[in-house]
Design a protein around this motif. Structure first.
Motif, short mmCIF file in Angstrom:
data_model
loop_
_atom_site.label_atom_id
_atom_site.label_comp_id
_atom_site.label_asym_id
_atom_site.label_seq_id
_atom_site.Cartn_x
_atom_site.Cartn_y
_atom_site.Cartn_z
N ILE A 32 -32.24 132.67 9.48
CA ILE A 32 -31.42 132.79 10.69
C ILE A 32 -30.03 133.30 10.35
O ILE A 32 -29.50 134.19 11.03
N PHE A 33 -29.42 132.75 9.32
CA PHE A 33 -28.12 133.22 8.82
C PHE A 33 -28.34 133.73 7.39
O PHE A 33 -28.25 132.96 6.43
N PRO A 34 -28.64 135.01 7.20
CA PRO A 34 -28.94 135.54 5.86
C PRO A 34 -27.79 135.30 4.88
O PRO A 34 -26.62 135.27 5.27
N THR A 35 -28.15 135.14 3.61
CA THR A 35 -27.13 134.90 2.59
C THR A 35 -26.43 136.19 2.21
O THR A 35 -27.04 137.26 2.15
N VAL A 36 -25.14 136.06 1.97
CA VAL A 36 -24.31 137.18 1.51
C VAL A 36 -23.63 136.73 0.21
O VAL A 36 -22.73 135.88 0.25
N ASN A 170 -33.43 140.34 17.94
CA ASN A 170 -34.63 140.43 17.10
C ASN A 170 -35.09 139.09 16.55
O ASN A 170 -36.18 139.00 15.97
N THR A 171 -34.29 138.04 16.74
CA THR A 171 -34.55 136.78 16.07
C THR A 171 -34.43 135.61 17.04
O THR A 171 -33.57 135.61 17.93
N GLY A 172 -35.28 134.63 16.86
CA GLY A 172 -35.19 133.41 17.66
C GLY A 172 -35.57 132.21 16.85
O GLY A 172 -36.30 132.30 15.85
N VAL A 173 -35.08 131.05 17.25
CA VAL A 173 -35.49 129.79 16.63
C VAL A 173 -35.55 128.74 17.72
O VAL A 173 -34.68 128.67 18.60
N ILE A 174 -36.60 127.95 17.67
CA ILE A 174 -36.82 126.90 18.67
C ILE A 174 -37.08 125.59 17.95
O ILE A 174 -37.81 125.54 16.95
N GLY A 175 -36.45 124.53 18.41
CA GLY A 175 -36.65 123.23 17.80
C GLY A 175 -38.08 122.75 17.98
O GLY A 175 -38.71 123.01 19.01
N ARG A 176 -38.60 122.06 16.99
CA ARG A 176 -39.99 121.59 17.02
C ARG A 176 -40.26 120.71 18.23
O ARG A 176 -41.34 120.78 18.84
N GLY A 177 -39.29 119.90 18.62
CA GLY A 177 -39.47 119.04 19.78
C GLY A 177 -39.57 119.80 21.08
O GLY A 177 -40.17 119.32 22.06
N TYR A 250 -29.30 138.62 17.76
CA TYR A 250 -29.50 139.73 16.83
C TYR A 250 -28.94 139.31 15.47
O TYR A 250 -27.77 138.96 15.35
N VAL A 251 -29.80 139.38 14.46
CA VAL A 251 -29.42 139.00 13.10
C VAL A 251 -29.76 140.16 12.17
O VAL A 251 -30.91 140.63 12.15
N ALA A 252 -28.78 140.64 11.45
CA ALA A 252 -29.05 141.70 10.47
C ALA A 252 -30.00 141.16 9.41
O ALA A 252 -29.80 140.05 8.90
N PRO A 253 -31.05 141.90 9.07
CA PRO A 253 -32.00 141.41 8.07
C PRO A 253 -31.36 141.11 6.72
O PRO A 253 -31.83 140.27 5.98
N TYR A 264 -23.89 134.76 9.16
CA TYR A 264 -24.21 134.92 7.74
C TYR A 264 -23.93 133.60 7.03
O TYR A 264 -23.14 132.76 7.51
N THR A 265 -24.55 133.44 5.87
CA THR A 265 -24.20 132.34 4.97
C THR A 265 -23.62 132.96 3.71
O THR A 265 -24.35 133.57 2.91
#
Length: 309
Positions: A32-36, A170-177, A250-253, A264-265
């Protein structure tokens, strides 16, 4: 006639092919937050003035005259990679007396590594499901109710991001609950029921939801990692790290120039596992550490559907 019992002819020993341990689950933070990678623990990154790049300023140049001119502004933002660390002491007696398959030093390495990754997962989850986005909303009718409109809510999120940065999220995240309600929602099942064939059950997958929302295949994630929030020795209290929310953005790959990315991380130095000896305690210490700073770098590149169940 006396006969030996099984307890007399067999001495219990530990199995060497199976053991039980619990880890926090699958980590998705860096997806979700790619490393830099960065060269210094602190630093800055540039941000170009958004409006300067979006104004229509090109004009017809008359013969013998100069071209229309303009320019763009630049600001900068700071990052600070804090060091996160965790260690476990392993007494020499434990190393020397442990039965197979217990490997005290290897197990300690896995243990401290999981702690570091869990900490990063919580750090990123707190930002992704936090208040730092330009746009967010709680559904009028929660997704736990069959009369709700989750696909409409997702469409609102997608349109919000697209109209803010003129790129399709381009990106999504959903909590398991929350995922358990979305995958069983009648509107979702109705949209995909014919794709499985007349004699097959309608199985809602992440890629199916990604396709309905216009996200990239393989770029919708379920935040299923968890933690025990109870103190050591107290009653266990289990909870998901990712809450009842959904993020679309939108998250840069990968780290990119002149590209908006929701986050970013920043990572300084590689993740380290160190081992050193404490002579007076007669033990070895296994230490894990990593330096990072997770940052929302483009607040208009993300949208949070919050508290949706």
């Amino acid at each position: 006639m006396a006969k030996p019992t099984y307890a007399q002819v067999h001495i219990d020993t530990a199995l060497t092919r199976a053991s039980i341990a619990y880890t926090p689950g699958e980590y998705i933070a860096t997806a979700i937050f790619p490393t830099v990678p960065v060269e210094k623990q602190t630093g800055k990154y540039f941000k170009y003035t958004k409006a300067d790049w979006l104004r229509d300023e090109a004009a017809v140049r008359a013969q013998g005259t100069r071209a229309q001119r303009g320019g763009f502004g630049i600001s900068n933002e700071a990052y600070t990679c804090l060091e996160y660390a965790f260690a476990q002491g392993v007494p020499d007696e434990i190393v020397e007396n442990a039965d197979n398959p217990i490997r005290p030093l290897e197990d300690a390495t896995r243990f401290v590594t999981e702690k570091i990754y869990q900490r990063m997962e919580k750090d990123v989850a707190g930002l992704v499901f936090g208040t730092g986005w330009s746009s967010s909303a709680t559904p009028t009718t929660l997704w736990s109710n069959d009369t709700s409109d989750p696909l409409g809510d997702i469409e609102t999120a997608v349109n919000s991001v697209a109209s803010s940065i003129f790129r399709e999220p381009n990106t999504g995240v959903i909590g398991r609950g929350l995922w358990r309600y979305l995958k069983n929602h009648p509107d979702v099942i109705d949209r995909i029921k014919y794709s499985a064939g007349p004699n097959s059950p309608a199985v809602v997958t992440l890629n199916a939801i990604a396709a309905l929302g216009g996200l990239e295949a393989g770029r919708l994630y379920v935040g299923g990692a968890g933690e025990d929030t109870g103190a050591e020795g107290a009653t266990s209290t289990l909870a998901y790290i990712w809450g009842l929310h959904m993020f679309v953005g939108y998250v840069a790959p990968r780290a990119s120039l002149l590209t908006p990315s929701a986050g970013y991380t920043f990572v300084w130095k590689d993740r380290q596992i160190n081992r050193y000896t404490e002579d007076q305690e007669h033990q070895q210490v296994v230490e894990g550490l990593w330096n990072w700073d997770a940052v929302v770098t483009a607040s208009d590149a993300g949208y949070l559907i919050k508290s949706a169940a």
